[in-house]
Motif scaffolding. Sequence first.
Motif, PDB file in Angstrom:
ATOM      1  N   TRP A  43      -6.104  -1.715  -3.285  1.00 22.87           N
ATOM      2  CA  TRP A  43      -5.042  -1.654  -2.340  1.00 22.87           C
ATOM      3  C   TRP A  43      -5.174  -0.215  -1.466  1.00 22.87           C
ATOM      4  O   TRP A  43      -4.485   0.046  -0.436  1.00 22.87           O
ATOM      5  CB  TRP A  43      -3.494  -1.400  -2.896  1.00 22.87           C
ATOM      6  CG  TRP A  43      -3.576  -0.565  -4.224  1.00 22.87           C
ATOM      7  CD1 TRP A  43      -3.566  -0.929  -5.476  1.00 22.87           C
ATOM      8  CD2 TRP A  43      -3.569   0.911  -4.373  1.00 22.87           C
ATOM      9  NE1 TRP A  43      -3.700  -0.124  -6.478  1.00 22.87           N
ATOM     10  CE2 TRP A  43      -3.512   1.058  -6.033  1.00 22.87           C
ATOM     11  CE3 TRP A  43      -3.253   1.779  -3.518  1.00 22.87           C
ATOM     12  CZ2 TRP A  43      -3.518   2.362  -6.185  1.00 22.87           C
ATOM     13  CZ3 TRP A  43      -3.143   3.279  -3.998  1.00 22.87           C
ATOM     14  CH2 TRP A  43      -3.308   3.262  -5.374  1.00 22.87           C
ATOM     15  N   VAL A  44      -6.281   0.450  -1.433  1.00 22.66           N
ATOM     16  CA  VAL A  44      -6.829   1.371  -0.758  1.00 22.66           C
ATOM     17  C   VAL A  44      -7.690   0.770   0.381  1.00 22.66           C
ATOM     18  O   VAL A  44      -8.828   0.237  -0.192  1.00 22.66           O
ATOM     19  CB  VAL A  44      -7.520   2.480  -1.531  1.00 22.66           C
ATOM     20  CG1 VAL A  44      -7.916   3.564  -0.640  1.00 22.66           C
ATOM     21  CG2 VAL A  44      -6.565   3.082  -2.377  1.00 22.66           C
ATOM     22  N   ARG A  55       0.733  -1.100  -0.144  1.00 15.48           N
ATOM     23  CA  ARG A  55       0.170   0.054  -0.015  1.00 15.48           C
ATOM     24  C   ARG A  55       0.811   1.296   0.180  1.00 15.48           C
ATOM     25  O   ARG A  55       0.512   2.233  -0.834  1.00 15.48           O
ATOM     26  CB  ARG A  55      -0.972  -0.053   1.250  1.00 15.48           C
ATOM     27  CG  ARG A  55      -2.096   1.055   1.011  1.00 15.48           C
ATOM     28  CD  ARG A  55      -2.805   0.809   2.495  1.00 15.48           C
ATOM     29  NE  ARG A  55      -3.704  -0.231   2.452  1.00 15.48           N
ATOM     30  CZ  ARG A  55      -3.505  -1.240   3.325  1.00 15.48           C
ATOM     31  NH1 ARG A  55      -2.627  -1.400   4.024  1.00 15.48           N
ATOM     32  NH2 ARG A  55      -4.134  -2.452   2.963  1.00 15.48           N
ATOM     33  N   GLU A  56       1.906   1.107   0.700  1.00 16.48           N
ATOM     34  CA  GLU A  56       2.811   2.525   0.743  1.00 16.48           C
ATOM     35  C   GLU A  56       3.599   2.655  -0.376  1.00 16.48           C
ATOM     36  O   GLU A  56       3.297   3.989  -0.816  1.00 16.48           O
ATOM     37  CB  GLU A  56       3.767   2.373   2.150  1.00 16.48           C
ATOM     38  CG  GLU A  56       4.713   3.644   2.186  1.00 16.48           C
ATOM     39  CD  GLU A  56       5.166   3.851   3.493  1.00 16.48           C
ATOM     40  OE1 GLU A  56       5.429   5.044   3.909  1.00 16.48           O
ATOM     41  OE2 GLU A  56       5.554   2.824   4.139  1.00 16.48           O
ATOM     42  N   VAL A  57       3.820   1.731  -1.055  1.00  9.75           N
ATOM     43  CA  VAL A  57       4.450   1.902  -2.272  1.00  9.75           C
ATOM     44  C   VAL A  57       3.579   2.420  -3.226  1.00  9.75           C
ATOM     45  O   VAL A  57       3.826   3.410  -4.125  1.00  9.75           O
ATOM     46  CB  VAL A  57       4.941   0.589  -3.001  1.00  9.75           C
ATOM     47  CG1 VAL A  57       5.626   0.730  -4.403  1.00  9.75           C
ATOM     48  CG2 VAL A  57       6.216   0.132  -1.998  1.00  9.75           C
ATOM     49  N   LYS A  58       2.480   1.995  -3.377  1.00 14.22           N
ATOM     50  CA  LYS A  58       1.315   2.459  -4.286  1.00 14.22           C
ATOM     51  C   LYS A  58       0.952   3.958  -3.957  1.00 14.22           C
ATOM     52  O   LYS A  58       0.809   4.860  -5.223  1.00 14.22           O
ATOM     53  CB  LYS A  58      -0.166   1.639  -4.198  1.00 14.22           C
ATOM     54  CG  LYS A  58       0.043   0.380  -5.012  1.00 14.22           C
ATOM     55  CD  LYS A  58       0.746   0.358  -6.236  1.00 14.22           C
ATOM     56  CE  LYS A  58       0.645  -1.040  -6.734  1.00 14.22           C
ATOM     57  NZ  LYS A  58       0.921  -0.859  -8.532  1.00 14.22           N
ATOM     58  N   PHE A  59       1.031   4.432  -2.901  1.00 17.14           N
ATOM     59  CA  PHE A  59       0.737   5.815  -2.373  1.00 17.14           C
ATOM     60  C   PHE A  59       1.631   6.648  -3.191  1.00 17.14           C
ATOM     61  O   PHE A  59       1.341   7.601  -3.904  1.00 17.14           O
ATOM     62  CB  PHE A  59       0.667   5.988  -1.018  1.00 17.14           C
ATOM     63  CG  PHE A  59       0.614   7.587  -0.864  1.00 17.14           C
ATOM     64  CD1 PHE A  59      -0.533   8.000  -0.731  1.00 17.14           C
ATOM     65  CD2 PHE A  59       2.050   8.336  -0.237  1.00 17.14           C
ATOM     66  CE1 PHE A  59      -0.628   9.454  -0.144  1.00 17.14           C
ATOM     67  CE2 PHE A  59       1.742   9.580   0.129  1.00 17.14           C
ATOM     68  CZ  PHE A  59       0.655  10.256  -0.007  1.00 17.14           C
ATOM     69  N   TYR A  60       2.850   6.342  -2.874  1.00 16.81           N
ATOM     70  CA  TYR A  60       4.260   7.176  -3.653  1.00 16.81           C
ATOM     71  C   TYR A  60       4.186   7.238  -5.191  1.00 16.81           C
ATOM     72  O   TYR A  60       4.464   8.157  -5.870  1.00 16.81           O
ATOM     73  CB  TYR A  60       5.392   6.621  -3.083  1.00 16.81           C
ATOM     74  CG  TYR A  60       5.882   7.433  -1.750  1.00 16.81           C
ATOM     75  CD1 TYR A  60       6.050   8.756  -1.502  1.00 16.81           C
ATOM     76  CD2 TYR A  60       5.448   6.703  -0.533  1.00 16.81           C
ATOM     77  CE1 TYR A  60       6.172   9.279  -0.232  1.00 16.81           C
ATOM     78  CE2 TYR A  60       5.644   7.179   0.537  1.00 16.81           C
ATOM     79  CZ  TYR A  60       6.141   8.469   0.823  1.00 16.81           C
ATOM     80  OH  TYR A  60       6.155   9.108   2.320  1.00 16.81           O
TER      81      TYR A  60
END
Length: 358
Positions: free
Chosen positions: A165-166, A85-90
């Motif tokens: 992934w959210v 999830r964190e990778v997708k945010f960035y």
Amino acid sequence: MPDIREWKDIDADWLTAALCEGGVEAKVRSFEAGRVGTGQIGDCVRFKLDYATAPPDAPATLVGKFPSEGEQSRATGIQLGNYHREVKFYQLLQPSARISTPRCYFTDVNEDTHNFVLIMSDLAPAEQGDQLAGTSLEETKLVLKEAAKLHSAFWQDETLDQYAWVSGTTHAPNPIQPELVAMLWQGFKARYGDRVSAEAEQIGDLMSTNLDANDEIRSGPRTLIHSDFRPDNMLFDLSNGDKPVTVVDWQSFGYGPGGADVGYFIAGAIDPATRRAHESDLVDLYLSDMAALGADDYDRQVFMRHYVSGAYQHFLTAFFAAMVVNQTERGDNMFFRMLNGAVDLISDHDALDWFATT
């Protein structure tokens, strides 16, 4: 493109490639690396760089984030989808988020193993917030202004609902089953005994056996929320007028009520007496900034319901995390600071029975 590797396996060529991915044409000659921060799920490392060649604006240091070396914490990060999830945010959401975040030079994730790497700007001399110390009233106001930036940027943005992934979207899996929550709460009470207050026991007993009530409590307008919006996930430098607060740790974000982030933060970041004295003004500040940024239809009564739901989420996070990450003395003290702050806010808003079955 650099490969995905553990921080102890990183070399100068790898850092050179990561900088290149972030638009910096430099060659790293050597570096020093050391752990920083107090993360429970991920490990952060500072890289002090020595260049063979570099432009004037090349960073002197970088901060990398990696899966936790603690076996239990790492397993939790994988199970909950935190790393992915964190990778997708960035990669996909940061450019539109408005909120102050670190510059990302390179990030990638193996979607099968969930191994990941995230290389960011080092925001020193900004200092990581401390859940145990809390925040001042001035810092709290700055944080709420950042919250309004994030929530207004994605206010009632239904396109978020397409992403699995959210957290909290139609397509997102739910790795946290009610039976697990109930089991962890019972384990938490057994581990900590008399440290759990009578009010906390009441809240936990009701909430852990009736999680479905959460859907109604959190119903209403939705946006992108951080979901772990607390001082440990922020860097503070009040002398920096452009970036006094930077929000990090985008492992838990979801599609939900903006007011929940506000209640989550306030429940654990400021002492109850200060909260009671300034709560109305803090709510006014957030809603005013939301309106100025285009989200002018957040009804105050609905917001207050979401605000208290954030304290409940803070409570849930505290006991859940305490039982699924590697146990430390600081961690125990931090989780009880969170738990007890949530109890105070919930009690002050006459919401102790919100999860009672009817």
